[in-house]
Design a protein around this motif. Structure first.
Motif, PDB file in Angstrom:
ATOM      1  N   PRO A 744      72.155  93.485  24.323  1.00  0.00           N
ATOM      2  CA  PRO A 744      73.157  92.450  24.595  1.00  0.00           C
ATOM      3  C   PRO A 744      72.471  91.100  24.840  1.00  0.00           C
ATOM      4  O   PRO A 744      71.430  91.049  25.491  1.00  0.00           O
ATOM      5  N   SER A 745      73.077  90.048  24.308  1.00  0.00           N
ATOM      6  CA  SER A 745      72.459  88.741  24.535  1.00  0.00           C
ATOM      7  C   SER A 745      73.110  88.082  25.751  1.00  0.00           C
ATOM      8  O   SER A 745      74.282  88.300  26.059  1.00  0.00           O
ATOM      9  N   PHE A 746      72.312  87.296  26.401  1.00  0.00           N
ATOM     10  CA  PHE A 746      72.750  86.661  27.641  1.00  0.00           C
ATOM     11  C   PHE A 746      73.589  85.431  27.323  1.00  0.00           C
ATOM     12  O   PHE A 746      73.172  84.559  26.574  1.00  0.00           O
ATOM     13  N   ASP A 747      74.773  85.370  27.918  1.00  0.00           N
ATOM     14  CA  ASP A 747      75.685  84.255  27.708  1.00  0.00           C
ATOM     15  C   ASP A 747      75.796  83.494  29.037  1.00  0.00           C
ATOM     16  O   ASP A 747      76.533  83.900  29.938  1.00  0.00           O
ATOM     17  N   ALA A 748      75.045  82.406  29.117  1.00  0.00           N
ATOM     18  CA  ALA A 748      74.976  81.668  30.385  1.00  0.00           C
ATOM     19  C   ALA A 748      76.352  81.136  30.790  1.00  0.00           C
ATOM     20  O   ALA A 748      76.694  81.130  31.975  1.00  0.00           O
ATOM     21  N   ALA A 749      77.134  80.708  29.803  1.00  0.00           N
ATOM     22  CA  ALA A 749      78.455  80.139  30.130  1.00  0.00           C
ATOM     23  C   ALA A 749      79.345  81.213  30.731  1.00  0.00           C
ATOM     24  O   ALA A 749      80.054  80.980  31.712  1.00  0.00           O
ATOM     25  N   ALA A 750      79.269  82.419  30.161  1.00  0.00           N
ATOM     26  CA  ALA A 750      80.111  83.498  30.662  1.00  0.00           C
ATOM     27  C   ALA A 750      79.680  83.948  32.049  1.00  0.00           C
ATOM     28  O   ALA A 750      80.472  84.509  32.805  1.00  0.00           O
ATOM     29  N   ALA A 751      78.406  83.720  32.374  1.00  0.00           N
ATOM     30  CA  ALA A 751      77.885  84.176  33.660  1.00  0.00           C
ATOM     31  C   ALA A 751      78.169  83.170  34.775  1.00  0.00           C
ATOM     32  O   ALA A 751      78.043  83.500  35.949  1.00  0.00           O
ATOM     33  N   ALA A 752      78.540  81.960  34.409  1.00  0.00           N
ATOM     34  CA  ALA A 752      78.697  80.910  35.420  1.00  0.00           C
ATOM     35  C   ALA A 752      79.883  81.202  36.327  1.00  0.00           C
ATOM     36  O   ALA A 752      80.952  81.588  35.872  1.00  0.00           O
ATOM     37  N   GLU A 753      79.681  80.987  37.610  1.00  0.00           N
ATOM     38  CA  GLU A 753      80.735  81.206  38.595  1.00  0.00           C
ATOM     39  C   GLU A 753      81.536  79.916  38.767  1.00  0.00           C
ATOM     40  O   GLU A 753      80.958  78.870  39.102  1.00  0.00           O
ATOM     41  N   PRO A 754      82.860  79.954  38.592  1.00  0.00           N
ATOM     42  CA  PRO A 754      83.649  78.731  38.801  1.00  0.00           C
ATOM     43  C   PRO A 754      83.796  78.384  40.281  1.00  0.00           C
ATOM     44  O   PRO A 754      83.972  77.230  40.645  1.00  0.00           O
ATOM     45  N   LYS A 755      83.719  79.391  41.124  1.00  0.00           N
ATOM     46  CA  LYS A 755      83.847  79.156  42.571  1.00  0.00           C
ATOM     47  C   LYS A 755      82.557  79.608  43.225  1.00  0.00           C
ATOM     48  O   LYS A 755      81.976  80.627  42.844  1.00  0.00           O
ATOM     49  N   ILE A 756      82.137  78.880  44.210  1.00  0.00           N
ATOM     50  CA  ILE A 756      80.945  79.304  44.950  1.00  0.00           C
ATOM     51  C   ILE A 756      81.252  79.240  46.438  1.00  0.00           C
ATOM     52  O   ILE A 756      82.224  78.626  46.869  1.00  0.00           O
ATOM     53  N   THR A 757      80.416  79.919  47.183  1.00  0.00           N
ATOM     54  CA  THR A 757      80.541  79.847  48.635  1.00  0.00           C
ATOM     55  C   THR A 757      79.657  78.722  49.129  1.00  0.00           C
ATOM     56  O   THR A 757      78.435  78.785  48.986  1.00  0.00           O
ATOM     57  N   LEU A 758      80.278  77.699  49.682  1.00  0.00           N
ATOM     58  CA  LEU A 758      79.486  76.601  50.226  1.00  0.00           C
ATOM     59  C   LEU A 758      79.120  76.940  51.672  1.00  0.00           C
ATOM     60  O   LEU A 758      79.997  77.173  52.514  1.00  0.00           O
ATOM     61  N   VAL A 759      77.818  76.979  51.919  1.00  0.00           N
ATOM     62  CA  VAL A 759      77.335  77.269  53.270  1.00  0.00           C
ATOM     63  C   VAL A 759      77.215  75.950  54.007  1.00  0.00           C
ATOM     64  O   VAL A 759      76.627  75.001  53.498  1.00  0.00           O
ATOM     65  N   MET A 760      77.817  75.898  55.169  1.00  0.00           N
ATOM     66  CA  MET A 760      77.786  74.648  55.941  1.00  0.00           C
ATOM     67  C   MET A 760      76.908  74.820  57.163  1.00  0.00           C
ATOM     68  O   MET A 760      77.129  75.712  57.983  1.00  0.00           O
ATOM     69  N   GLN A 761      75.918  73.948  57.255  1.00  0.00           N
ATOM     70  CA  GLN A 761      74.999  74.002  58.387  1.00  0.00           C
ATOM     71  C   GLN A 761      75.104  72.710  59.174  1.00  0.00           C
ATOM     72  O   GLN A 761      75.388  71.652  58.629  1.00  0.00           O
ATOM     73  N   VAL A 762      74.874  72.832  60.487  1.00  0.00           N
ATOM     74  CA  VAL A 762      74.695  71.646  61.311  1.00  0.00           C
ATOM     75  C   VAL A 762      73.315  71.777  61.931  1.00  0.00           C
ATOM     76  O   VAL A 762      73.032  72.782  62.590  1.00  0.00           O
ATOM     77  N   ALA A 763      72.463  70.801  61.669  1.00  0.00           N
ATOM     78  CA  ALA A 763      71.073  70.831  62.143  1.00  0.00           C
ATOM     79  C   ALA A 763      70.384  72.131  61.735  1.00  0.00           C
ATOM     80  O   ALA A 763      69.638  72.726  62.508  1.00  0.00           O
TER      81      ALA A 763
END
Length: 815
Positions: A744-763
């Motif tokens: 199988p060939s790798f399809d970068a577009a198909a692998a892309a996540e439309p939503k991500i978890t944004l980690v929020m840090q303070v200091a």
RNA sequence: GUCGGCGUGGCGGAAUGGCAGACGCGCCAGCCUUAGGAGCUGGUGCCCGAAAGGGCGUGGAGGUUCAAAUCCUCUCGCCGACACCA
């Protein structure tokens, strides 16, 4: 969840032999010399044929097989050959233990067993290319290569003090002596004997063997360091010291520190040094004679021990230090080795730890000539070996020592009393062995013509059928001289088996060639080896010798490459009950038994999953059961998906999520297989299977997309579990072998996540997370973070003075 | 002695500057049952707390950094290689 009746069950005992037969019939792993596809040469170290195999042996073969299978599916023409390093001592030991058993029969019987076990594991080789180093059609060419070495001035015969193993009753190469003991018998001390033996001039290639290590960027750092140290190049100077009161007599020394020449306060000769006799005064003669005799008798172990106090005696003679005309005493001590450099040193106790220790012990003068940055020292407590400024060194005073190194060399060369010199720790390779079960060295000794090579058209010089020492077999060794008709005697020594293994990877290119060792055109087609896998125990011996042979064959115009192995990998060992799996330890997991119980596929996947490929791993039954369960689960997902019924509940049914998971897994698994990181590749396949099961349980449709996902899973798992995958492929109704299907060939577009978890840090401390669209700008992400109550609480009114945003990963607000 | 590697839950291990503990084993609770070494669901680093939540945590000590299992220094432990090579 209620399971419906299962129509099919995964029974490895039925499907594994079936596919092994089909792969063999269809010649799946046959390499086509004429194929237009790009080549991939995948090689595992050919083993000594030890008979029945266990799972400790299997690990590197499974790695090699998995890589070969993937590369084939990726469209490479794969050369994945196998053979046997079949000369050697175990066969002779077996023959001695069982009178009447010939080493050849023992060896061939073992090969049958080992080969059967490899096939049971589903490991595919191009068996048409099998080589066997103990058969005349192979060792004929080993002998031919020896004659090539002879012709090129790289083989010579010399009397030398050699390492003798009293158990094996043969000499050993330097590389085969470990801590003064035989490499095969860690409790047997090697003896020194003076014998006339054959050597190969590997030292002629020392520079190239060292320099080209830098080009081997895909070799383990560890192996490169080991080879660098073994070759041991050092740069320095040779200097002649005149002997006081003996005009015309001088002692040549080698030093890596010509800058310390003014600090030489005595000299030391090795006990075997030829000038010992001549510099010794009558008064000291008896003392020196006794010392030299004692040194000769001592074993390597005793002499080489660094723990031991340094012994030595004064000769009574003196030498003249050429830089300052000083008279310095000449000593004899066994910490100086006759076999390195010139066998004599100038001793600079102030700047050499060994000389310092010796000077202390014998109350000899110590003179500082390099002052450390802190300035000259009042009292030296130990040798100073660091950088510094020249002192007590006449016209060189005040120079940096590194500069003085060159100035003094120039000075010596101008006066003709010394010259720059490079030395190696590497010694020439002793290749004579006093055994039966090896390739006879193809020369004869003629009273009229001396050493006469056997003409190549008379090769091979075959071993006699009777198993007894060649030197005790006059019917064999009595012959006639090829240059005349006179009687002559064959060489009765055989070649070190490491010669056999120094070129076998070239033989695979044209294994049936009966005109030459290998066909250059075919060798150039397949070489270099793209992936070489084997144990680290060969880090020096086999790999160094093979590199040497390759360079010689390159120089002879027989092969283009100058390095045989592009990428090298050392797999870890498999342990059980805390010990390395071994026949002698009785802790091996039998391949036959494994195949009969959990199946070869489970064994293969488990051994890859068990831990990092380069690490030693512990075999563990419950881990194996986990893999069996995984394979059963895949079977069910692929062939019985209707038995997995939607439960509703929490699981996502998102088809696009599954599509992404499949695409991501293709990318990750391919990459990790390529890097031989099989343990993580298996984990990713498990994740995919889990995701597919969640999808069905969440009520996901078994549509065309599902069908395609199933096929991707089967393809990705195939290199590790080829039997079960091939069976599933067939039951899915696919035509043709899975082994021949495309990767199988790798399809970068198909692998892309439309939503991500944004980690929020303070200091820098995690405070909150949020699901956000991928690709947010820093301003957008900041807005999200400041919208978080938890983030605001942590900021506690202090507005962020700094924002660090790592796209699609995290945002860090610094108050 | 020198050089190199490694040190992460109960266990094998993952993460090579960016959510520590992926994946698996084991264990706990539950479901189902053809009662199995089967399948399924949930849980499982430690501490405080009923919970929400908080704190601690990658052998140890220090440092660099907004951020360290990851880089640097020192140190301890284990493993490997070399070991008088001038």
């Amino acid at each position: 969840m209620v399971g419906r009746p299962r129509r099919s069950v995964y029974v490895p005992q039925e499907i594994e032999p079936k596919w092994q037969k089909i792969w063999a019939e269809r010649g799946v792993m046959k390499a086509n010399d004429a194929s237009p596809k790009p080549k991939f040469y995948d090689l595992v170290m050919y083993p000594y044929p030890s008979g029945e195999l266990h799972m400790g042996h299997a690990r590197n073969y499974v790695m090699g097989d998995a890589l070969a299978r993937m590369k084939r599916m990726q469209g490479f023409e794969v050369l994945h050959p196998f053979g046997w390093d079949a000369f050697g001592l175990p066969a002779e030991n077996a023959a001695m233990k069982h009178p009447g058993l010939h080493p050849l029969k023992w060896t061939l019987d073992n090969i049958v067993e080992s080969k059967r076990d490899l096939k049971t594991m589903g490991i595919l080789y191009d068996w048409d290319r099998e080589v066997n180093s103990c058969l005349p059609d192979y060792y004929r060419w080993t002998q031919w290569l020896f004659l090539l070495m002879l012709e090129r001035g790289l083989a010579y015969r010399a009397m030398a003090p050699v390492n003798w193993c009293p158990v094996d009753k043969t000499v050993l190469a330097n590389e085969q002596v470990i801590n003064g003991r035989c490499w095969r018998h860690p409790d047997v001390e090697v003896e020194k004997r003076d014998l006339e033996q054959w050597f190969l001039k590997i030292t002629d290639y020392a520079d190239r063997l060292l320099d080209d290590l830098a080009t081997l960027e895909h070799w383990p750092q560890k192996v490169r360091v080991m080879q660098t140290n073994w070759i041991g190049r050092s740069t320095g100077a040779e200097v002649d010291f005149a002997v006081d009161g003996a005009p015309g007599e001088s002692i040549r020394i080698y030093t890596t520190r010509p800058d310390t020449l003014f600090g030489a306060t005595f000299m030391v000769l090795a006990p075997e040094h030829p000038l010992v006799e001549r510099v010794t005064t009558d008064r000291q003669r008896e003392t020196v004679r006794k010392y030299v005799e004692k040194a000769r008798k001592e074993t390597e172990i005793e002499r080489l021990s660094t723990e031991r106090e340094k012994t030595g005696v004064a000769t009574g003679g003196f030498a003249i230090n050429p830089v300052n005309g000083e008279k310095i005493p000449i000593w004899v001590a066994d910490y100086v080795l006759m076999t390195y450099g010139t066998g004599a040193i100038m001793a600079v106790p102030a700047h050499d730890e060994r000389d310092f220790e010796f000077a202390r012990m014998h109350d000899l003068q110590v003179r500082e000539v390099i002052a450390p940055p802190s300035g000259p020292q009042k009292m030296l407590r130990e040798a100073y070996v660091g950088p510094g400024v020249m002192v007590n060194s006449g016209q060189f005073d005040g120079l940096d020592a590194a500069v003085a190194f060159d100035r003094i060399c120039d000075w010596l060369e101008q006066r003709g009393i010394g010259k720059r010199s490079v030395k190696f720790r590497l010694r020439d390779w002793l290749i004579s062995r006093q055994r039966y079960w090896g390739a006879p060295i193809p020369v004869v000794y003629c009273p009229n013509h001396g050493i006469v090579p056997v003409p190549v058209d008379q090769l091979p010089v075959e071993l006699p059928p009777e198993y007894k020492p060649l030197s005790e077999n006059p019917a064999w060794y009595e012959t006639t001289c090829p240059l005349g008709d006179g009687p002559a005697r064959r060489e009765t020594d055989t070649l070190d088996t490491f010669i056999d293994s120094s070129w076998y990877f070239l033989r695979y290119a044209s294994p049936h060639d009966d005109r030459e060792p290998f066909d250059s055109e075919l060798a150039n087609r397949w070489m270099a080896v793209d992936q070489y896998t084997g144990g680290v125990e060969h880090a020096i011996l086999h790999l160094l010798y093979s590199r040497f042979f390759t360079k010689v064959l390159h120089d002879a115009g027989m092969v283009e490459v100058t390095e045989p192995f592009v990428r090298m990998f050392n797999q870890g060992m498999v342990k059980r009950f805390g010990q390395v799996m071994a026949k002698s330890a009785g802790n091996g997991v039998s391949i036959a038994q494994l195949a009969g119980e959990q199946g070869a596929d489970a064994g293969r996947v488990y051994e890859m999953f068990i831990g990092p490929p380069e690490e030693d791993v512990e075999w563990n039954e419950s881990g194996l059961n986990g893999v069996v369960k995984f394979l059963q689960r895949v079977w069910r997902l692929v062939l019985e998906p209707e038995s997995i019924v939607a439960e509703g509940g929490a699981s996502a049914t998102d088809a696009s999520a599954l599509r992404r998971k499949v695409a991501q897994t293709v990318g990750r698994v391919t990459e990790h297989y390529d890097e031989l990181r099989f343990n993580t590749a298996v984990a990713f396949l498990m994740e995919l299977a889990n995701a597919m099961q969640d999808y069905l349980q969440g009520g996901g449709a078994r549509d065309a997309e599902w069908e395609s996902s199933v096929r991707v899973l089967v393809k990705l798992l195939n290199p590790l579990a080829p039997h079960v995958c091939e069976e599933m492929w067939e039951r899915l109704g696919e035509k043709g072998l899975l082994a021949d299907a495309s990767w199988p060939s790798f399809d970068a577009a198909a692998a892309a996540e439309p939503k991500i978890t944004l980690v929020m840090q303070v200091a820098g401390r995690l405070r909150d997370r949020a699901e956000v669209d991928a690709g947010l700008s820093e301003a957008e992400a900041t807005a999200v973070a400041l919208g978080s109550e938890k983030v605001r609480a942590a900021l506690n009114g202090r507005g962020p003075s700094k924002v660090i945003y790592v796209r699609d990963r995290l945002i860090n607000l610094v108050p």
